[in-house]
Design an enzyme around this catalytic site. Structure first.
Site, PDB file in Angstrom:
ATOM      1  N   CYS A   1       8.015  10.132 -12.428  1.00  0.00           N
ATOM      2  CA  CYS A   1       7.343   8.911 -11.977  1.00  0.00           C
ATOM      3  C   CYS A   1       5.855   9.163 -11.755  1.00  0.00           C
ATOM      4  O   CYS A   1       5.448   9.648 -10.698  1.00  0.00           O
ATOM      5  CB  CYS A   1       8.004   8.407 -10.692  1.00  0.00           C
TER       6      CYS A   1
ATOM      7  N   CYS B   1       4.342   7.339  -8.815  1.00  0.00           N
ATOM      8  CA  CYS B   1       4.608   7.934  -7.501  1.00  0.00           C
ATOM      9  C   CYS B   1       3.770   9.198  -7.294  1.00  0.00           C
ATOM     10  O   CYS B   1       3.265   9.433  -6.210  1.00  0.00           O
ATOM     11  CB  CYS B   1       6.080   8.317  -7.353  1.00  0.00           C
ATOM     12  N   ASP B   2       3.635  10.026  -8.334  1.00  0.00           N
ATOM     13  CA  ASP B   2       3.097  11.381  -8.132  1.00  0.00           C
ATOM     14  C   ASP B   2       1.769  11.658  -8.834  1.00  0.00           C
ATOM     15  O   ASP B   2       1.192  12.731  -8.639  1.00  0.00           O
ATOM     16  CB  ASP B   2       4.138  12.416  -8.619  1.00  0.00           C
TER      17      ASP B   2
END
Ligand code: FAD
Ligand code: NAP
Length: 313
Positions: free
Chosen positions: A136, A139-140
């Site tokens: 992701c 997300c990261d």
């Protein structure tokens, strides 16, 4: 606290399919209960811009899902934060057990449990998951400011992840096993024009390597699928974007599935092999896998559930 809740219509899943089924099920006066699962809002909550939801030229995925949740709730759907860990479809009413201890009994069920990211299955990928290996970018990606990263895959997800990562990373290498992307043409064009992205065609990731203390990725090793040539690519982040598998664990032994776990539905319908059980969205769709098609199937499932229940009365 353990309690039993009965509903005419139980909707399992809170992606576009589940929330749309909630809107239609509520308007059919079925007072549906919708159980959200561990990813409230579904897959679109891990992306940024959505540019193909009709009526919105651009909308952030998480915002769109909050709007869908509000719409379903306003229409009359009871939305519950719980995860179904067991589903008995052998007799009616159907029985679903939630992790919170609540048991849900239902006259009809709409399954809208969607799909989850696939992994390559390499031991080194597993070892560095959460320490540089991710599925992701939204997300990261932020953690890789000014650093080099790689993305594996050639579909819409991989191309979008690569483009998104250029906001942070100094360089993005897209590793793909062919020399042709399966993503939409407009995304391909953006990718190939971006000076920060370098595609590495005909290559497969064979190993992620890095340090143990502290745990962190230092690079990946790839293999040319035609020549066998090995290449080392120094990088700090590895984003796996090789597609998704349907979340059909709850029903894999009770409903007919195909194409690697997708629930089979009757032609032009969301009916499954058990009367009163309907399936919608990515759980059943190996072909289109879009928010709008999932929402459409959620609508179909609620209409079909309503007809099924009315026919019984
Ligand atoms: P999902 O969105 O997968 O939701 C599944 C739901 O089921 C989740 O809420 C989960 O918590 C719940 N659930 C699962 N198991 C259980 C259980 N046991 N009990 C209770 N609940 C459960 N499509 C587009 O059209 N446009 C885009 O721009 C786009 N971008 C994308 C970007 C990314 C990074 C990804 C991964 C996908 C993207 N897609 C896009 C595809 C789109 O997100 C999916 O097609 C769509 O979300 C599928 O909707 P769904 O309702 O079937 O399931
Ligand atoms: P996908 O379309 O299935 O693409 C998966 C990619 O990963 C393919 O290029 C595939 O290679 C590659 N791959 C698969 N297994 C691999 C392995 N073991 N090793 C190396 N490479 C591997 O998956 P996706 O990109 O996640 O998209 C899923 C669905 O969501 C699609 O329907 C997509 O349209 C939709 N989606 C839409 C948007 C959007 O509309 N903007 C954004 C994201 C996702 P091959 O090409 O060689 O098979």
């Amino acid at each position: 606290m353990s309690e039993t809740r009965h509903t005419r219509l139980l909707i399992i899943g809170s992606g576009p399919a589940g929330y749309t089924a909630g809107v239609y099920g509520s308007r059919a006066m079925l007072n549906p209960i919708l159980v959200q699962g561990i990813q409230p809002g579904g897959q679109l909550t891990i992306t940024t811009e959505v540019e193909n939801w009709p009526g919105r030229k651009e909308v952030q995925g998480p915002d769109l899902m909050v709007e869908m949740e509000e719409h379903a709730r306003a229409a009359g759907t009871e939305i519950i934060a719980d995860h179904i860990s067991d589903l008995d479809l052998s007799k009616r009413p159907f029985v679903a057990k939630g992790d919170t201890g609540t048991t849900y009994t239902a006259d009809a069920v709409i399954l809208a449990t969607g799909a989850q990211a696939k992994w390559l299955g390499l031991p080194s990928e597993e070892k560095f998951k959460g320490f540089g290996v991710s599925a992701c970018a939204t997300c990261d990606g932020f953690f890789y400011r000014g650093q080099e990263v790689v993305v594996v895959g050639g579909g819409n997800s991989a191309v979008e992840e690569a483009l998104f990562l250029t906001n942070f990373a100094s360089k993005v290498t897209l590793i793909h096993r062919r020399d042709e992307l399966r993503s939409e043409k407009i995304l391909q064009e953006r990718l190939l024009k971006n000076p920060k992205i370098e595609p590495l065609w005909f290559n497969e990731l064979v190993e992620v390597y890095g340090s143990e203390n502290p745990m962190g990725v230092e690079g990946v090793r790839t293999k040319n699928v035609k020549t066998g040539e090995i290449t080392d690519i120094p990088c700090k982040g590895v984003f796996i974007a090789i597609g998704h598998a349907p979340s059909s664990e709850l029903v894999k032994d009770t409903l007919e599935t195909h194409m690697g776990g997708y629930v089979v539905t009757k032609p032009d319908s969301t009916e499954t092999s058990i009367p009163g059980v309907f399936a919608a969205g990515d759980l059943t769709d190996y072909k289109y896998r879009q928010a709008v098609t999932s929402a459409g199937m959620g609508c179909m499932a609620a209409l079909e559930a309503e007809r099924f229940l009315s026919a019984e009365e």
